[in-house]
Structures are given as structure tokens and as C-alpha cells.
Scaffold this motif. Structure first.
Motif, mmCIF file in Angstrom:
data_model
loop_
_atom_site.group_PDB
_atom_site.id
_atom_site.type_symbol
_atom_site.label_atom_id
_atom_site.label_comp_id
_atom_site.label_asym_id
_atom_site.label_seq_id
_atom_site.Cartn_x
_atom_site.Cartn_y
_atom_site.Cartn_z
ATOM 1 N N MET B 27 0.829 -1.213 0.000
ATOM 2 C CA MET B 27 0.000 0.000 0.000
ATOM 3 C C MET B 27 0.867 1.268 0.000
ATOM 4 N N VAL B 28 1.959 1.232 0.739
ATOM 5 C CA VAL B 28 2.875 2.390 0.745
ATOM 6 C C VAL B 28 3.440 2.604 -0.662
ATOM 7 N N LEU B 29 3.782 1.489 -1.316
ATOM 8 C CA LEU B 29 4.317 1.607 -2.683
ATOM 9 C C LEU B 29 3.262 2.135 -3.656
ATOM 10 N N ILE B 30 1.995 1.706 -3.456
ATOM 11 C CA ILE B 30 0.912 2.232 -4.311
ATOM 12 C C ILE B 30 0.766 3.743 -4.096
ATOM 13 N N GLY B 31 0.853 4.142 -2.817
ATOM 14 C CA GLY B 31 0.781 5.572 -2.505
ATOM 15 C C GLY B 31 1.887 6.359 -3.198
ATOM 16 N N ILE B 32 3.097 5.806 -3.151
ATOM 17 C CA ILE B 32 4.240 6.472 -3.817
ATOM 18 C C ILE B 32 4.002 6.514 -5.335
ATOM 19 N N ALA B 33 3.432 5.429 -5.856
ATOM 20 C CA ALA B 33 3.142 5.388 -7.305
ATOM 21 C C ALA B 33 2.135 6.479 -7.684
ATOM 22 N N PHE B 34 1.124 6.670 -6.855
ATOM 23 C CA PHE B 34 0.115 7.720 -7.105
ATOM 24 C C PHE B 34 0.787 9.095 -7.170
ATOM 25 N N ILE B 35 1.649 9.349 -6.186
ATOM 26 C CA ILE B 35 2.319 10.658 -6.131
ATOM 27 C C ILE B 35 3.223 10.838 -7.355
ATOM 28 N N THR B 36 3.924 9.769 -7.713
ATOM 29 C CA THR B 36 4.838 9.831 -8.858
ATOM 30 C C THR B 36 4.078 10.134 -10.146
ATOM 31 N N VAL B 37 2.963 9.391 -10.349
ATOM 32 C CA VAL B 37 2.160 9.588 -11.571
ATOM 33 C C VAL B 37 1.608 11.022 -11.613
ATOM 34 N N ALA B 38 1.146 11.495 -10.453
ATOM 35 C CA ALA B 38 0.564 12.851 -10.390
ATOM 36 C C ALA B 38 1.604 13.904 -10.747
ATOM 37 N N ILE B 39 2.834 13.722 -10.253
ATOM 38 C CA ILE B 39 3.873 14.732 -10.488
ATOM 39 C C ILE B 39 4.480 14.595 -11.895
ATOM 40 N N LYS B 40 4.790 13.357 -12.269
ATOM 41 C CA LYS B 40 5.463 13.135 -13.562
ATOM 42 C C LYS B 40 4.519 13.325 -14.746
ATOM 43 N N LYS B 41 3.308 12.739 -14.625
ATOM 44 C CA LYS B 41 2.382 12.754 -15.771
ATOM 45 C C LYS B 41 1.333 13.863 -15.663
ATOM 46 N N ASP B 42 1.285 14.523 -14.518
ATOM 47 C CA ASP B 42 0.295 15.586 -14.288
ATOM 48 C C ASP B 42 -1.136 15.047 -14.384
ATOM 49 N N TRP B 43 -1.348 13.805 -13.952
ATOM 50 C CA TRP B 43 -2.685 13.207 -13.969
ATOM 51 C C TRP B 43 -3.386 13.529 -12.646
ATOM 52 N N GLU B 44 -4.416 14.349 -12.712
ATOM 53 C CA GLU B 44 -5.218 14.720 -11.537
ATOM 54 C C GLU B 44 -4.350 14.961 -10.295
ATOM 55 N N PRO B 45 -3.326 15.819 -10.391
ATOM 56 C CA PRO B 45 -2.419 15.980 -9.238
ATOM 57 C C PRO B 45 -3.117 16.473 -7.973
ATOM 58 N N LEU B 46 -4.173 17.310 -8.147
ATOM 59 C CA LEU B 46 -4.841 17.855 -6.966
ATOM 60 C C LEU B 46 -5.507 16.760 -6.138
ATOM 61 N N LEU B 47 -5.794 15.627 -6.774
ATOM 62 C CA LEU B 47 -6.432 14.525 -6.049
ATOM 63 C C LEU B 47 -5.440 13.414 -5.723
ATOM 64 N N LEU B 48 -4.621 13.073 -6.716
ATOM 65 C CA LEU B 48 -3.748 11.913 -6.514
ATOM 66 C C LEU B 48 -2.624 12.178 -5.497
ATOM 67 N N VAL B 49 -2.159 13.414 -5.412
ATOM 68 C CA VAL B 49 -1.117 13.698 -4.411
ATOM 69 C C VAL B 49 -1.672 13.540 -2.990
ATOM 70 N N PRO B 50 -2.828 14.190 -2.659
ATOM 71 C CA PRO B 50 -3.378 13.962 -1.296
ATOM 72 C C PRO B 50 -3.750 12.496 -1.036
ATOM 73 N N ILE B 51 -4.347 11.841 -2.038
ATOM 74 C CA ILE B 51 -4.738 10.434 -1.820
ATOM 75 C C ILE B 51 -3.481 9.570 -1.637
ATOM 76 N N GLY B 52 -2.500 9.786 -2.497
ATOM 77 C CA GLY B 52 -1.266 8.998 -2.410
ATOM 78 C C GLY B 52 -0.588 9.172 -1.068
ATOM 79 N N PHE B 53 -0.492 10.422 -0.615
ATOM 80 C CA PHE B 53 0.173 10.638 0.671
ATOM 81 C C PHE B 53 -0.686 10.093 1.808
ATOM 82 N N GLY B 54 -2.011 10.216 1.646
ATOM 83 C CA GLY B 54 -2.918 9.637 2.646
ATOM 84 C C GLY B 54 -2.729 8.129 2.764
ATOM 85 N N MET B 55 -2.491 7.483 1.629
ATOM 86 C CA MET B 55 -2.244 6.019 1.643
ATOM 87 C C MET B 55 -1.000 5.697 2.468
ATOM 88 N N ILE B 56 0.007 6.534 2.303
ATOM 89 C CA ILE B 56 1.242 6.294 3.078
ATOM 90 C C ILE B 56 0.953 6.505 4.566
#
Lengths: 129, 380
Positions: B27-56
Motif C-alpha cells: 500500500m505504501v508503494l501504491i501511494g508512492i506510485a500515485f504521487i509519482t504519476v501525479a507529479i510526472k504525468k500531471d494526472w489529476e495531481p490535486l487529487l492523486l497527491v493527497p490520496i497517495g500521501f494519505g495512503m502512506i
């Protein structure tokens, strides 16, 4: 509150869900009804906005309803003899020019519906740095 | 010396390292993946960054009794999570969406509203599929709403119908919303001919201020009368729009579409992410939910595009609709409309579909809220 309690569904939801599972196990009824309701809701909005659009753009004209004119009515109203006498007495009584000016201003404002001040309702005070 | 060693051993037992399991690590790795995708690909960053960090945050292993976990009564995270659990946050998000959305495209072309209705079939298609996979009707309803492509609505409905699946449903909904360009484009191209993709639509007419003010009032009364159970979402959506359009509540509209929605987005993102604790999230059901979510997106996109083609059968040649805007019937605003715009420009550089696509897109927001209300009235 533990995880189990926080993640539990309410009894009402569980009962309704069980009831629906018995009545409509494949979800066909709920799908048909729900899709129909979504379409009906948006079709009603479609008709409403089409009508409003035509109305505001002048394609449809609302029938004009003749409202009784306030000005005409007041013009037609004549003071009674008693009122005429009262006005005459008031005019004959000695008053200063300021009183007549104040009465005149009040009547003018009343006739132009400017009795009340127009307020902005903005109560914020901007501080000066 | 022994006391020090015992103390250190005792402390070690409290640490995350001692209590870490491979599920937490995943789950921590999935969270990191969410943050990475949000930052690198700019996919829904406003949602994926908080969700990804929340997962961690949610998957740092803790021992019972520290009163810090999201499911422990009275903890900070638990208090913040009440907004999700009780369904307070989604209507506040809708208030902001209403205050930032311009409904002019929809008001000027009301017929495009029907595309928003057609795309909602995805919700009910996924509902029927979920029943076949063994979910009960309440769970199936909560899973189906992923097809509405509307994160707040998905959270709102799942908090009422299936709170135990909410983490998986929310993450699935937001993930697929981020993947809208990847999922929708091939389906749109598959279902349309080159000739259809080149259709040029009439420019929308100018909408008066009076119409814009009437829209939220009439819209709310009509939709809430039909589906009172969707009142919270619909009411806030239309109220937010009235704040925007009335012209006299500028400050309130700016707060609703600015600081308020930002605060609620942060809270909803982090707490939803936190709620995906490994023991609750990593189950067979979550895998099924992700599969069903994808199916509901595919069905919704297909229904939107095919419905435009169906409407074109009854339209005069000059009033034809470009089927590339059919995908925008899902309520991923404005991403789905952007997909239409980009797909349209691939085949004709000067054919701008964005304004037209915004009409079914915002109709999709209304449609998904109505659909959630219907499911809630049947199952809630």
C-alpha cells in the motif's frame, strides 16, 4: 468506535438491499427504472431550458396582461369636500417657508419613491496601511 | 543495562518497522506510485497527491491504543474522516464545482443534455455486473457509481451504501478519472467513422445573464422534486452556480470555488487515502471493484458516443452533432471535454469541440447526482 463499527452499513440499508436482492436478483428492474428516471429528469430540464431560452430571446412572447394603472386611478380620484376644506385650512394657516419647503421635499421624494436610502450592504472596513 | 535493553526492545515493538507486513508495504508503494504519476504525468495531481500521501499515512503500522489511527475513535484522523464517513465533504465539493462551472454551453444547447443522461447507463451496467460477481445490491450500487466519473458522488454514495468498500471505490473512481484520456480515446475512435469525426457543429448562441440566473433555480427545483434523495448534492451544485451567476455574491462565489473547495479537497483526499489501510483495502473485493470501475467507464463512454450517433439519425444535416463529444457525458469535468477537443483536432485542426463538449460534461455532473439519488432512494 473500531474499524468494524465504522465500516458497517446501517440496518435500513441492509434490509433494503436484502429486499432488492430477492425482488430483482439480476438488477434488470432497478436498471430500467433508474435509467428511465435519469432520462426523464434531463428531458424535463431540456424542455424547461428550451422554453426559457426562447422566452428570453423573444422567440415566444408572453401574452400581455393589462394591469390597472396606479397613476390613472389616482388621477381619477377626487378629494371629498371635507378633504378640500382641510387642505384649504392647512394652506391658510400661517407656516414658515421652511415648513412648506420640507413638505414639498417630502412629497417629491415620496412620489419618486426615494424615501429610503439605497444601501450597498458592504460592511467591510478596509484598513489603511 | 538490562533496563535500557528492555526499554529499547519495548520501544522497537511500537515502531512501524516491527509491525510492518508485506500488505502495508504494498500500500505504501501504491501511494508512492500515485504521487509519482501525479507529479510526472500531471494526472489529476490535486487529487492523486493527497490520496497517495494519505495512503502512506494510513499504512504506517500502528499498535492498538495509541489513538492515532483513522478508525480509532477521537483520533485527529478519525475526526477528519467523519466528513467522508457522514458524507459532509462531497456536497461542499459540489458547492465549489457549481461556483466554478459555466453552464452557458448547456443552456445554449439543451439537447446535448441527453448525452449526459445516456452516459449514466454505465453506472447501471456496472451495477448489474457487480450483482453477477456476488456483491449485494447496496454494494453493487456503490460500485456502479464509479461509472459516473465523479469522485465526490462516489464517496457520498459509498459512505451511505457500502462504507466498507469506500476506500477501494474512491481510489478506483479517482484513478480512472485520471486515466480518462487513456480509456476514452480508443473507444471514441473505434465507434466513429472519419466522416463523423469531421462534423462541424454550429457555434452556441450567446446566453443572457437572466438565463444564467434562472438556470440554477429552475434546475434545482425540477431535479430535486424528481429525486429528493439527491438534494444535498444537487442543492449545493446549483446553489454554488447561483452564487457565481447572481453577480451580487462575488465574494461568496470566490470563497466557494477557491479556499473552501481547496480545503475540502485536501481533507477528502488525505482521509480517503488514509482509509485504505492494508487490512481493509487489500482484498479480493478491491480487485473486482477496480475491474468493475473500468467496465463502467467503458460502458459510459460507449453509451455516450452511440447515443450521439442515434440522435444524429433525427437531426437535420446542419444540426448534426459530432459524436466525439459523446464521451463527455461522464462527469469528469473538464477532462472528458478536453479529450473531445483533442480528438476532434487530430482530424481537423480548426474544429474546436471544447465548448460543445462542455454541455454534456456538465449535464453528466447533474446526471450522476440524479443517478446517485435514485440508487440511494432504492437502496439507502
Amino acid at each position: 468506535m473500531n474499524t468494524f463499527v465504522l465500516l458497517q452499513v446501517s440496518e435500513q440499508v441492509a434490509a433494503k438491499s436484502a429486499d432488492m436482492a430477492a425482488k430483482d436478483p439480476h438488477g434488470i428492474i432497478i436498471t430500467a427504472v433508474s435509467v428511465s428516471v435519469v432520462f426523464i429528469a434531463l428531458i424535463i430540464l431540456y424542455f424547461a431550458y428550451t422554453f426559457i431560452g426562447k422566452l428570453t430571446s423573444g422567440q415566444i412572447k408572453m401574452p400581455k396582461i393589462k394591469l390597472p394603472s396606479f397613476k390613472k386611478k389616482t388621477a381619477e380620484v377626487h378629494p371629498t369636500p371635507e378633504e378640500m376644506a382641510a387642505i384649504a385650512l392647512a394652506l391658510e394657516s400661517k407656516r414658515s417657508g421652511e415648513v412648506y419647503a420640507a413638505i414639498g421635499l417630502a412629497l417629491h421624494q415620496h412620489m419618486n419613491e426615494k424615501v429610503h436610502d439605497n444601501e450597498s450592504y458592504v460592511i467591510t472596513i478596509k484598513r489603511r496601511n | 543495562m538490562n533496563t535500557i535493553i528492555e526499554s529499547l526492545q519495548q520501544f522497537w515493538q511500537y515502531t512501524g518497522f516491527a509491525n510492518m507486513t508485506y500488505q502495508h508495504l504494498i500500500m505504501v508503494l501504491i501511494g508512492i506510485a500515485f504521487i509519482t504519476v501525479a507529479i510526472k504525468k500531471d494526472w489529476e495531481p490535486l487529487l492523486l497527491v493527497p490520496i497517495g500521501f494519505g495512503m502512506i499515512i494510513g499504512n504506517i503500522p500502528i499498535t492498538e491504543g495509541l489513538n492515532v489511527g483513522i478508525y480509532e475513535e477521537g483520533s485527529v484522523l478519525n475526526i477528519l474522516y467523519q466528513g467522508v464517513h457522514q458524507g459532509w465533504y462531497p456536497p461542499l465539493i459540489f458547492l465549489g464545482i457549481g461556483a466554478m462551472t459555466d453552464f452557458s454551453a448547456l443552456i445554449s444547447q439543451p439537447r446535448l443534455m441527453l448525452i449526459g443522461a445516456a452516459a449514466q447507463i454505465g453506472i447501471f451496467g456496472a451495477y448489474a455486473l457487480a450483482l453477477q460477481l456476488g456483491f449485494n445490491p447496496a454494494e453493487a450500487g456503490a460500485i456502479g457509481i464509479i461509472g459516473g466519473a465523479d469522485g465526490p458522488t462516489a464517496i457520498f454514495l459509498s459512505s451511505k451504501l457500502a462504507p466498507h468498500l469506500m476506500g477501494a471505490i474512491a481510489v478506483s473512481a479517482y484513478s480512472y478519472m485520471a486515466l480518462v484520456p487513456v480509456i476514452q480515446r480508443p473507444i471514441m475512435l473505434l465507434l466513429t467513422t472519419r466522416k463523423e469525426r469531421l462534423i462541424r457543429m454550429k457555434p452556441p448562441r450567446v446566453v443572457s445573464q437572466k438565463e444564467k440566473i434562472i438556470f440554477p433555480v429552475v434546475g434545482f427545483i425540477l431535479t430535486a422534486m424528481i429525486v429528493p434523495s439527491g438534494m444535498a448534492l444537487l442543492g449545493m451544485l446549483f446553489f454554488g452556480n447561483l452564487l457565481k451567476e447572481s453577480g451580487v455574491t462575488k465574494r461568496l462565489a470566490e470563497t466557494a470555488r477557491g479556499p473552501l473547495i481547496d480545503v475540502v479537497t485536501i481533507l477528502i483526499g488525505v482521509t480517503v487515502g488514509c482509509s485504505t489501510q492494508a487490512d481493509v483495502f487489500l482484498t479480493g473485493s478491491s480487485v473486482k471493484i477496480f475491474g468493475l470501475g473500468l467496465m463502467s467507464f467503458i460502458i459510459a463512454t460507449m453509451c455516450g458516443v452511440l447515443f450521439v450517433k442515434f440522435m444524429n439519425l433525427f437531426c437535420k444535416p446542419e444540426n448534426k452533432i459530432n459524436p466525439l463529444i459523446g464521451n463527455a457525458g461522464v462527469s469528469a469535468v473538464p477532462d472528458a471535454a478536453r479529450v473531445s477537443q483533442n480528438a476532434g483536432r487530430e482530424f481537423d485542426k480548426s474544429n474546436h469541440l471544447l465548448m460543445h463538449a462542455m454541455a454534456p460534461n456538465v449535464a453528466g455532473v447533474i446526471g450522476s447526482a440524479v443517478a446517485a439519488g435514485i440508487l440511494l432512494s432504492f437502496l439507502g
